[in-house]
Design an enzyme around this catalytic site. Sequence first.
Site: not given
Length: 275
Positions: A13-14, A76, A187, A189
Amino acid sequence: MSRRTARPIGIFDSGLGGLTVVRAFHQALPREDIVYLGDTARVPYGTKSPETVIRFACEDALFLERQKVKCVVVACNTASAWALNVLEEQFKVPVFGVIHPGARAAVEKTRNQRIGVIATAATIRSRAYQVAIAELDKKARVYAKACPLLVPLIEEGWTTHRITAEVLRVYLAPLLKEKIDTLILGCTHYPLIKHLIRRIAGPRVVLVDSAESCAELVSQRLAAEGLLQTQQTRPGRIYPYVTDAPEQFEALADRFLGFPIGQAWKVELPALKKR
Ligand code: DGL
């Protein structure tokens, strides 16, 4: 048990957010070891150009390939949206993204074929969810909304704050006006604010968590190929790597993962050569 079966699953992931995907994998496949790479030096990806996201994603995948993983999971959404095709072409190891599993789950769950998607600006710009949904159901309508303020608010820990709720209300209003009955959390998050999203969207809107859908799909695919750990008796381990500030990552990880992660290792990513 073949040597490939015993290998870990690679997830990148980022940054920190992909730990929500690690959590979903750890729950679905508790005996699998996971190597996680968070590109914390270059987060966020969601505001960057497609070329940059593709280059970063290839470097991330190359790092995981060198850790001898049995598959690569692109946690991601932004990298899945822009880079999955390139990764599939360039890497021998199977590569899975979060977009297709999320799109499939939404198409299965909707009853009125009106699906909402919330994600970073780059993911929405890519139209990846719209394309994936259209491939599965031509009649489904997709209402997409970029929500660039949500990642910073969640990283700030404002997951129950009234300002986050207010921002979310503004972002979701146009989708709710279109009478969506299913909403994709596109996303890494957003699972952290599922409670707020549920409250604002109301009980009639089904929430689709791409992370859970991806874990289900990958577990089916690994089982079909005989690559699932079946003989491991200890719980799967998580090996976390980051490209910057491991202490900061370790301190914030449990918010996304649900339990402490232990020590993370800082690494330099391998340079990409023509493959
Ligand atoms: N991981 C990103 C995603 O799921 C969110 C954070 C970022 O912009 O890098 O799209």
